[in-house]
Scaffold this motif. Sequence first.
Motif, PDB file in Angstrom:
ATOM      1  N   PRO A 111       0.809  -1.223   0.000  1.00  0.00           N
ATOM      2  CA  PRO A 111       0.000   0.000   0.000  1.00  0.00           C
ATOM      3  C   PRO A 111       0.841   1.271   0.000  1.00  0.00           C
ATOM      4  CG  PRO A 111      -0.954  -1.603   1.495  1.00  0.00           C
ATOM      5  CD  PRO A 111       0.367  -2.172   1.059  1.00  0.00           C
ATOM      6  N   VAL A 112       1.960   1.248   0.719  1.00  0.00           N
ATOM      7  CA  VAL A 112       2.865   2.407   0.725  1.00  0.00           C
ATOM      8  C   VAL A 112       3.472   2.606  -0.653  1.00  0.00           C
ATOM      9  CG1 VAL A 112       4.942   3.393   1.753  1.00  0.00           C
ATOM     10  CG2 VAL A 112       3.368   2.075   3.176  1.00  0.00           C
ATOM     11  N   LEU A 113       3.916   1.511  -1.279  1.00  0.00           N
ATOM     12  CA  LEU A 113       4.498   1.607  -2.617  1.00  0.00           C
ATOM     13  C   LEU A 113       3.454   2.075  -3.630  1.00  0.00           C
ATOM     14  CD1 LEU A 113       6.690  -1.648  -2.722  1.00  0.00           C
ATOM     15  CD2 LEU A 113       7.381   0.679  -2.149  1.00  0.00           C
ATOM     16  N   LEU A 114       2.212   1.623  -3.466  1.00  0.00           N
ATOM     17  CA  LEU A 114       1.147   2.060  -4.364  1.00  0.00           C
ATOM     18  C   LEU A 114       0.903   3.562  -4.240  1.00  0.00           C
ATOM     19  CD1 LEU A 114      -1.500  -0.803  -4.160  1.00  0.00           C
ATOM     20  CD2 LEU A 114      -0.398   0.035  -6.234  1.00  0.00           C
ATOM     21  N   VAL A 115       0.931   4.063  -3.027  1.00  0.00           N
ATOM     22  CA  VAL A 115       0.746   5.502  -2.826  1.00  0.00           C
ATOM     23  C   VAL A 115       1.862   6.277  -3.513  1.00  0.00           C
ATOM     24  CG1 VAL A 115       0.755   7.355  -1.118  1.00  0.00           C
ATOM     25  CG2 VAL A 115      -0.563   5.273  -0.691  1.00  0.00           C
ATOM     26  N   VAL A 116       3.108   5.809  -3.354  1.00  0.00           N
ATOM     27  CA  VAL A 116       4.249   6.455  -4.023  1.00  0.00           C
ATOM     28  C   VAL A 116       4.066   6.417  -5.536  1.00  0.00           C
ATOM     29  CG1 VAL A 116       6.731   6.295  -4.460  1.00  0.00           C
ATOM     30  CG2 VAL A 116       5.854   5.969  -2.138  1.00  0.00           C
ATOM     31  N   ALA A 117       3.655   5.256  -6.045  1.00  0.00           N
ATOM     32  CA  ALA A 117       3.460   5.104  -7.488  1.00  0.00           C
ATOM     33  C   ALA A 117       2.363   6.039  -7.996  1.00  0.00           C
ATOM     34  CB  ALA A 117       3.118   3.652  -7.819  1.00  0.00           C
ATOM     35  N   LEU A 118       1.266   6.149  -7.242  1.00  0.00           N
ATOM     36  CA  LEU A 118       0.169   7.015  -7.660  1.00  0.00           C
ATOM     37  C   LEU A 118       0.587   8.483  -7.654  1.00  0.00           C
ATOM     38  CD1 LEU A 118      -2.877   5.343  -5.860  1.00  0.00           C
ATOM     39  CD2 LEU A 118      -2.224   5.177  -8.264  1.00  0.00           C
ATOM     40  N   ILE A 119       1.390   8.863  -6.679  1.00  0.00           N
ATOM     41  CA  ILE A 119       1.903  10.238  -6.639  1.00  0.00           C
ATOM     42  C   ILE A 119       2.758  10.511  -7.875  1.00  0.00           C
ATOM     43  CG2 ILE A 119       3.479  11.801  -5.429  1.00  0.00           C
ATOM     44  CD1 ILE A 119       2.517  10.529  -2.810  1.00  0.00           C
ATOM     45  N   ALA A 180       4.867   1.466 -11.657  1.00  0.00           N
ATOM     46  CA  ALA A 180       5.418   2.807 -11.922  1.00  0.00           C
ATOM     47  C   ALA A 180       6.930   2.854 -11.897  1.00  0.00           C
ATOM     48  CB  ALA A 180       4.840   3.832 -10.947  1.00  0.00           C
ATOM     49  N   GLN A 181       7.593   1.685 -12.029  1.00  0.00           N
ATOM     50  CA  GLN A 181       9.052   1.735 -12.034  1.00  0.00           C
ATOM     51  C   GLN A 181       9.569   2.520 -13.231  1.00  0.00           C
ATOM     52  OE1 GLN A 181      11.488  -1.655 -13.148  1.00  0.00           O
ATOM     53  NE2 GLN A 181       9.691  -2.859 -13.717  1.00  0.00           N
ATOM     54  N   GLY A 182       8.821   2.476 -14.355  1.00  0.00           N
ATOM     55  CA  GLY A 182       9.252   3.215 -15.534  1.00  0.00           C
ATOM     56  C   GLY A 182       9.245   4.715 -15.295  1.00  0.00           C
ATOM     57  N   ILE A 183       8.206   5.216 -14.633  1.00  0.00           N
ATOM     58  CA  ILE A 183       8.121   6.642 -14.339  1.00  0.00           C
ATOM     59  C   ILE A 183       9.231   7.049 -13.373  1.00  0.00           C
ATOM     60  CG2 ILE A 183       6.716   8.424 -13.220  1.00  0.00           C
ATOM     61  CD1 ILE A 183       4.262   7.072 -14.292  1.00  0.00           C
ATOM     62  N   ILE A 184       9.441   6.238 -12.349  1.00  0.00           N
ATOM     63  CA  ILE A 184      10.491   6.532 -11.377  1.00  0.00           C
ATOM     64  C   ILE A 184      11.859   6.539 -12.058  1.00  0.00           C
ATOM     65  CG2 ILE A 184      11.661   5.683  -9.311  1.00  0.00           C
ATOM     66  CD1 ILE A 184       8.947   4.520  -8.425  1.00  0.00           C
ATOM     67  N   LEU A 185      12.095   5.550 -12.918  1.00  0.00           N
ATOM     68  CA  LEU A 185      13.401   5.430 -13.560  1.00  0.00           C
ATOM     69  C   LEU A 185      13.672   6.593 -14.509  1.00  0.00           C
ATOM     70  CD1 LEU A 185      15.956   3.797 -13.972  1.00  0.00           C
ATOM     71  CD2 LEU A 185      14.771   2.450 -15.710  1.00  0.00           C
ATOM     72  N   ILE A 186      12.700   6.938 -15.351  1.00  0.00           N
ATOM     73  CA  ILE A 186      12.941   8.022 -16.309  1.00  0.00           C
ATOM     74  C   ILE A 186      13.062   9.367 -15.585  1.00  0.00           C
ATOM     75  CG2 ILE A 186      10.549   8.623 -16.847  1.00  0.00           C
ATOM     76  CD1 ILE A 186      11.466   8.874 -19.782  1.00  0.00           C
ATOM     77  N   ALA A 187      12.381   9.515 -14.463  1.00  0.00           N
ATOM     78  CA  ALA A 187      12.524  10.746 -13.692  1.00  0.00           C
ATOM     79  C   ALA A 187      13.955  10.903 -13.188  1.00  0.00           C
ATOM     80  CB  ALA A 187      11.546  10.737 -12.521  1.00  0.00           C
ATOM     81  N   LEU A 258      -6.608   8.768 -18.597  1.00  0.00           N
ATOM     82  CA  LEU A 258      -5.750   7.625 -18.279  1.00  0.00           C
ATOM     83  C   LEU A 258      -5.281   7.680 -16.833  1.00  0.00           C
ATOM     84  CD1 LEU A 258      -3.536   7.307 -21.484  1.00  0.00           C
ATOM     85  CD2 LEU A 258      -5.343   5.765 -20.738  1.00  0.00           C
ATOM     86  N   ARG A 259      -4.848   8.853 -16.403  1.00  0.00           N
ATOM     87  CA  ARG A 259      -4.341   8.973 -15.037  1.00  0.00           C
ATOM     88  C   ARG A 259      -5.462   8.821 -14.010  1.00  0.00           C
ATOM     89  NH1 ARG A 259      -1.018  12.093 -18.073  1.00  0.00           N
ATOM     90  NH2 ARG A 259       1.169  11.507 -17.877  1.00  0.00           N
ATOM     91  N   THR A 260      -6.636   9.293 -14.361  1.00  0.00           N
ATOM     92  CA  THR A 260      -7.777   9.123 -13.459  1.00  0.00           C
ATOM     93  C   THR A 260      -8.098   7.650 -13.257  1.00  0.00           C
ATOM     94  OG1 THR A 260      -8.728  11.248 -14.153  1.00  0.00           O
ATOM     95  CG2 THR A 260     -10.212   9.672 -13.099  1.00  0.00           C
ATOM     96  N   ILE A 261      -8.096   6.891 -14.360  1.00  0.00           N
ATOM     97  CA  ILE A 261      -8.353   5.452 -14.274  1.00  0.00           C
ATOM     98  C   ILE A 261      -7.294   4.765 -13.425  1.00  0.00           C
ATOM     99  CG2 ILE A 261      -8.431   3.300 -15.608  1.00  0.00           C
ATOM    100  CD1 ILE A 261      -9.628   4.949 -17.918  1.00  0.00           C
ATOM    101  N   ILE A 262      -6.023   5.131 -13.652  1.00  0.00           N
ATOM    102  CA  ILE A 262      -4.922   4.519 -12.907  1.00  0.00           C
ATOM    103  C   ILE A 262      -5.065   4.808 -11.415  1.00  0.00           C
ATOM    104  CG2 ILE A 262      -2.440   4.665 -12.482  1.00  0.00           C
ATOM    105  CD1 ILE A 262      -2.084   5.030 -15.504  1.00  0.00           C
ATOM    106  N   VAL A 263      -5.361   6.058 -11.077  1.00  0.00           N
ATOM    107  CA  VAL A 263      -5.488   6.425  -9.666  1.00  0.00           C
ATOM    108  C   VAL A 263      -6.659   5.682  -9.015  1.00  0.00           C
ATOM    109  CG1 VAL A 263      -6.056   8.313  -8.081  1.00  0.00           C
ATOM    110  CG2 VAL A 263      -4.386   8.672  -9.914  1.00  0.00           C
TER     111      VAL A 263
END
Length: 276
Positions: A111-119, A180-187, A258-263
Amino acid sequence: MDPVLGMELWQIGLIVLAGIAAGGINAVVGSGTLITFPALVAFGVPPVVSTMSNAVGLIPGNIASSFGYRNELRGQWRRILGFVPASILGSLTGAYLLLHLPADAFETIVPVLLVVALIMVVGQPALSRYLKNRSVRRAERAGREHVAASIGDTLSTGRYVLVLVVVFLTAIYGGYFAAAQGIILIALLGLLLPDDLQRLNGLKNVLVLVVNTVSASTYIIVGHDRLNWIAVICIAVGSLIGGYFGARVGRKFSPVLLRTIIVILGLVAIWRILTL
């Protein structure tokens, strides 16, 4: 219905659709796991089984996404070969943690990782604009359209080591959970590497492919009895289709939608895990 061995027909159809959406989102943005993982959890598949099955099923989509960015990958193979060992070691570490830590620990951490991913998902547009502006400024200072492709020509030893550490730590996260590892990595790559954002996205796709392939192979070899193979096949078929058409069709969808659906799906997954 046995949550590990089988699913009903309507659930199979929805998982295939989720795989298509995840493959397309991974090709364009990243974070497709936030579509498939909550779907599996919502259908009663245990969280650890969902993570493992999802990782294996998304491999075809990762391959299609990387192939779609083949033009952006030209001239980056020296860089890729330098980063792949860190991705492999990190992925093995993450997969080991997933297979050996108690399921209760995973259900507490996720759940913590999901919150980070959603942010990260919600903040991705602003982050992309920042990284794009940053790459443009770098290119202008360099006096050419793209900065040098060779990592050895642009980074000091200290910066290169820092990038390796970042790739390694992100791979641990990817091997353990992946969302969301892709988003974290490219950031992180965008902040550390002087290069065009689209080229970095191609690099990200390859490194995510390496991480998912290594972790998926580990799950198949060591934890094959804990995989939901119907879910694997459904996600594999869907992600292959979505990954192939993602770059072409995915950009036509509203990013806000898309982001609304993901969240929403991410929040459903958090609720489902917390109420298990």
